[in-house]
Design a protein around this motif. Structure first.
Motif, PDB file in Angstrom:
ATOM      1  N   THR A   1      19.188   1.719   8.448  1.00 41.52           N
ATOM      2  CA  THR A   1      19.236   2.969   9.205  1.00 41.52           C
ATOM      3  C   THR A   1      18.816   4.190   8.397  1.00 41.52           C
ATOM      4  O   THR A   1      18.341   5.176   8.969  1.00 41.52           O
ATOM      5  CB  THR A   1      20.667   3.207   9.739  1.00 41.52           C
ATOM      6  N   ALA A   2      19.003   4.144   7.072  1.00 38.94           N
ATOM      7  CA  ALA A   2      18.804   5.345   6.257  1.00 38.94           C
ATOM      8  C   ALA A   2      17.513   5.335   5.442  1.00 38.94           C
ATOM      9  O   ALA A   2      17.148   6.372   4.875  1.00 38.94           O
ATOM     10  CB  ALA A   2      19.998   5.533   5.313  1.00 38.94           C
ATOM     11  N   LEU A   3      16.844   4.191   5.363  1.00 39.94           N
ATOM     12  CA  LEU A   3      15.615   4.096   4.574  1.00 39.94           C
ATOM     13  C   LEU A   3      14.424   3.768   5.468  1.00 39.94           C
ATOM     14  O   LEU A   3      14.574   3.076   6.483  1.00 39.94           O
ATOM     15  CB  LEU A   3      15.759   3.005   3.500  1.00 39.94           C
ATOM     16  N   MET A   4      13.265   4.252   5.077  1.00 36.05           N
ATOM     17  CA  MET A   4      12.030   3.889   5.771  1.00 36.05           C
ATOM     18  C   MET A   4      11.720   2.426   5.480  1.00 36.05           C
ATOM     19  O   MET A   4      12.114   1.893   4.426  1.00 36.05           O
ATOM     20  CB  MET A   4      10.888   4.776   5.302  1.00 36.05           C
ATOM     21  N   PRO A   5      10.988   1.746   6.367  1.00 37.26           N
ATOM     22  CA  PRO A   5      10.723   0.311   6.173  1.00 37.26           C
ATOM     23  C   PRO A   5      10.197  -0.065   4.781  1.00 37.26           C
ATOM     24  O   PRO A   5      10.696  -1.030   4.184  1.00 37.26           O
ATOM     25  CB  PRO A   5       9.718  -0.014   7.282  1.00 37.26           C
ATOM     26  N   PRO A   6       9.234   0.660   4.187  1.00 35.07           N
ATOM     27  CA  PRO A   6       8.770   0.248   2.849  1.00 35.07           C
ATOM     28  C   PRO A   6       9.849   0.382   1.774  1.00 35.07           C
ATOM     29  O   PRO A   6       9.804  -0.301   0.751  1.00 35.07           O
ATOM     30  CB  PRO A   6       7.596   1.194   2.563  1.00 35.07           C
ATOM     31  N   GLN A   7      10.829   1.282   1.992  1.00 31.77           N
ATOM     32  CA  GLN A   7      11.869   1.515   0.995  1.00 31.77           C
ATOM     33  C   GLN A   7      12.974   0.466   1.026  1.00 31.77           C
ATOM     34  O   GLN A   7      13.725   0.343   0.059  1.00 31.77           O
ATOM     35  CB  GLN A   7      12.520   2.891   1.225  1.00 31.77           C
ATOM     36  N   ARG A   8      13.100  -0.269   2.104  1.00 30.84           N
ATOM     37  CA  ARG A   8      14.213  -1.192   2.259  1.00 30.84           C
ATOM     38  C   ARG A   8      14.051  -2.390   1.320  1.00 30.84           C
ATOM     39  O   ARG A   8      13.010  -3.050   1.322  1.00 30.84           O
ATOM     40  CB  ARG A   8      14.304  -1.679   3.703  1.00 30.84           C
ATOM     41  N   PRO A   9      15.060  -2.670   0.502  1.00 30.35           N
ATOM     42  CA  PRO A   9      14.956  -3.826  -0.396  1.00 30.35           C
ATOM     43  C   PRO A   9      14.693  -5.111   0.378  1.00 30.35           C
ATOM     44  O   PRO A   9      15.359  -5.389   1.384  1.00 30.35           O
ATOM     45  CB  PRO A   9      16.317  -3.856  -1.096  1.00 30.35           C
ATOM     46  N   ARG A  10      13.710  -5.881  -0.085  1.00 25.98           N
ATOM     47  CA  ARG A  10      13.424  -7.188   0.511  1.00 25.98           C
ATOM     48  C   ARG A  10      14.343  -8.253  -0.059  1.00 25.98           C
ATOM     49  O   ARG A  10      14.512  -9.307   0.544  1.00 25.98           O
ATOM     50  CB  ARG A  10      11.957  -7.577   0.230  1.00 25.98           C
TER      51      ARG A  10
ATOM     52  N   GLY B   1       0.781  -1.228   0.000  1.00 24.68           N
ATOM     53  CA  GLY B   1       0.000   0.000   0.000  1.00 24.68           C
ATOM     54  C   GLY B   1       0.808   1.271   0.000  1.00 24.68           C
ATOM     55  O   GLY B   1       0.244   2.365  -0.092  1.00 24.68           O
ATOM     56  N   ALA B   2       2.135   1.178   0.119  1.00 26.95           N
ATOM     57  CA  ALA B   2       2.998   2.366   0.112  1.00 26.95           C
ATOM     58  C   ALA B   2       3.677   2.516  -1.245  1.00 26.95           C
ATOM     59  O   ALA B   2       4.057   1.525  -1.869  1.00 26.95           O
ATOM     60  CB  ALA B   2       4.054   2.259   1.213  1.00 26.95           C
ATOM     61  N   THR B   3       3.830   3.754  -1.688  1.00 27.79           N
ATOM     62  CA  THR B   3       4.534   4.018  -2.936  1.00 27.79           C
ATOM     63  C   THR B   3       5.985   4.367  -2.634  1.00 27.79           C
ATOM     64  O   THR B   3       6.265   5.312  -1.889  1.00 27.79           O
ATOM     65  CB  THR B   3       3.872   5.168  -3.714  1.00 27.79           C
ATOM     66  N   VAL B   4       6.882   3.602  -3.225  1.00 26.52           N
ATOM     67  CA  VAL B   4       8.318   3.811  -3.044  1.00 26.52           C
ATOM     68  C   VAL B   4       8.889   4.298  -4.374  1.00 26.52           C
ATOM     69  O   VAL B   4       8.665   3.667  -5.417  1.00 26.52           O
ATOM     70  CB  VAL B   4       9.020   2.501  -2.615  1.00 26.52           C
ATOM     71  N   LEU B   5       9.622   5.403  -4.344  1.00 26.20           N
ATOM     72  CA  LEU B   5      10.234   5.931  -5.554  1.00 26.20           C
ATOM     73  C   LEU B   5      11.634   5.356  -5.713  1.00 26.20           C
ATOM     74  O   LEU B   5      12.481   5.481  -4.816  1.00 26.20           O
ATOM     75  CB  LEU B   5      10.291   7.456  -5.504  1.00 26.20           C
ATOM     76  N   VAL B   6      11.862   4.706  -6.857  1.00 23.34           N
ATOM     77  CA  VAL B   6      13.157   4.094  -7.145  1.00 23.34           C
ATOM     78  C   VAL B   6      14.286   5.103  -6.969  1.00 23.34           C
ATOM     79  O   VAL B   6      15.340   4.802  -6.378  1.00 23.34           O
ATOM     80  CB  VAL B   6      13.160   3.522  -8.576  1.00 23.34           C
ATOM     81  N   ALA B   7      14.081   6.313  -7.463  1.00 25.57           N
ATOM     82  CA  ALA B   7      15.133   7.332  -7.405  1.00 25.57           C
ATOM     83  C   ALA B   7      15.528   7.639  -5.970  1.00 25.57           C
ATOM     84  O   ALA B   7      16.706   7.886  -5.676  1.00 25.57           O
ATOM     85  CB  ALA B   7      14.666   8.604  -8.110  1.00 25.57           C
ATOM     86  N   ASP B   8      14.560   7.642  -5.048  1.00 29.01           N
ATOM     87  CA  ASP B   8      14.869   7.956  -3.659  1.00 29.01           C
ATOM     88  C   ASP B   8      15.732   6.881  -3.022  1.00 29.01           C
ATOM     89  O   ASP B   8      16.628   7.174  -2.222  1.00 29.01           O
ATOM     90  CB  ASP B   8      13.574   8.123  -2.861  1.00 29.01           C
ATOM     91  N   VAL B   9      15.474   5.612  -3.354  1.00 25.35           N
ATOM     92  CA  VAL B   9      16.249   4.515  -2.784  1.00 25.35           C
ATOM     93  C   VAL B   9      17.656   4.494  -3.383  1.00 25.35           C
ATOM     94  O   VAL B   9      18.656   4.354  -2.669  1.00 25.35           O
ATOM     95  CB  VAL B   9      15.532   3.168  -3.001  1.00 25.35           C
ATOM     96  N   GLU B  10      17.756   4.642  -4.694  1.00 19.32           N
ATOM     97  CA  GLU B  10      19.068   4.634  -5.348  1.00 19.32           C
ATOM     98  C   GLU B  10      19.924   5.793  -4.870  1.00 19.32           C
ATOM     99  O   GLU B  10      21.155   5.667  -4.743  1.00 19.32           O
ATOM    100  CB  GLU B  10      18.906   4.674  -6.864  1.00 19.32           C
ATOM    101  N   ARG B  11      19.309   6.925  -4.577  1.00 20.77           N
ATOM    102  CA  ARG B  11      20.062   8.096  -4.119  1.00 20.77           C
ATOM    103  C   ARG B  11      20.760   7.821  -2.783  1.00 20.77           C
ATOM    104  O   ARG B  11      21.851   8.340  -2.533  1.00 20.77           O
ATOM    105  CB  ARG B  11      19.115   9.291  -3.983  1.00 20.77           C
TER     106      ARG B  11
END
Length: 327
Positions: A286-295, A233-243
């Motif tokens: 430590t640096a990403l929100m839980p939905p952003q963390r790669p599974r 249900g959360a939208t994760v932006l690829v660019a934000d994680v790669e950054r």
């Protein structure tokens, strides 16, 4: 106005450009479609010609230069380079050993670094994808002079760098609206040939292609195309994680989303250096929100590329969609 000139329809796109410019006709350029359906960009020839003097100054290109463009002219960056070389009277050559200048994607530059001596003294212009600091440093160590720029088929030049910091190209204005980059300049396209495609353009002449980033005065930081992943249900932006991940990686990192029966999609990180997995996992916690963390974390020594030398994200997603974590 006459019908636009498809520069790649004939045997000599450079002559076609010269004829279109003399006749005041628009030209048609097909985009690569690495993340979206390919589209045909329409632009005036002036939107390129007006940048020629700036590019020649930034690259040191002149009639005495010898230019190597190994990629296909179907890629806009290569077609521009060839048209520009023709315009200033430079000679196009068939190999790097003859060249004073070379136009490369980051992937092509990394391949050449396997034999770094060939790059000594060459002025390399890199575009088409993100140039990571490690590749830039290796090219400098090999004796190459490296410039790289950020742009798009719709936008042409936006920012230029001779080191790591991108600075706005002459005549370009940029702003970030909620993290999305918008550009206004003399080099923008006129729109698309396809009637169902509409450029994201506001009433004041600002255009976006959906890339994300930050603007600080005359400097630009590009985070990449947004690329939303919907997970639980959360939208994760690829660019934000790669950054977050890329600056701490020794190799390359590409983030994608793959289908999941319960969560809709999950975030997957693909690394080219397996040794990056452990430290990047720790960073993600430590640096990403839980939905952003790669599974899932997947190692691929090489990434699939389009024929234009860009990372083929669609092919990479297909490749890893049925894989278990293997890094």
């Amino acid at each position: 106005m006459n019908d636009p000139v498809d520069l790649l329809a004939g045997a000599d796109p450079l002559a076609a450009f010269r004829r279109a410019h003399a006749a005041g006709q628009q030209v048609a350029l097909r985009t690569s479609g690495t993340t979206t359906t390919p589209r045909t960009v329409l632009r005036t020839t002036d939107s390129w010609v007006d940048s020629f003097d700036h590019v020649a100054r930034l690259t040191g290109l002149s009639a005495a230069s010898r230019v190597w463009i190994p990629g296909p002219l179907t890629a806009t960056m290569n077609l521009f380079a060839a048209v520009h070389a023709d315009w200033v009277g430079a000679t196009r050559v068939a190999g790097l050993t003859e060249a004073t200048h070379a136009y490369l994607t980051p992937a092509a530059l990394r391949r050449l670094l396997a034999e770094p001596a060939v790059l000594a003294g060459v002025r390399v212009v890199v575009a088409g994808d993100r140039l990571d600091p490690a590749t830039l440093a290796s090219a400098h160590a090999a004796g190459a002079q490296v410039s790289h720029y950020y742009g798009a088929a719709e936008l042409s030049f936006v920012a230029w760098a001779d080191g790591e910091t991108l600075r706005l190209f002459p005549g370009v204005e940029a702003q970030a609206r909620d993290g999305e980059l918008w550009v206004r300049s003399p080099y923008l396209c006129a729109g698309y040939l396809e009637p169902d495609q509409v450029a994201m353009r506001d009433a004041d002449g600002w255009v976006t292609v959906g890339d994300r980033g930050l603007v600080r005065g005359s400097t630009l930081e590009v985070h990449g195309r947004a690329g939303g992943i919907t997970t639980a249900g959360a939208t994760v932006l690829v660019a934000d994680v790669e950054r977050v991940l890329r600056p701490q990686a020794r190799g390359d990192v590409v983030v994608t989303g793959v289908a999941h029966p319960d969560l809709g999609e999950v975030v997957v990180a693909v690394v080219t250096d397996a040794a990056d997995v452990a430290p990047l996992k720790a960073l993600a916690r430590t640096a990403l929100m839980p939905p952003q963390r790669p599974r899932r974390w997947v190692h691929r020594a090489t990434l699939p590329l389009t024929r234009h030398g860009k990372v083929d994200r669609a092919a990479l997603t297909r490749d890893v969609s049925t894989e278990r974590e293997d890094a």
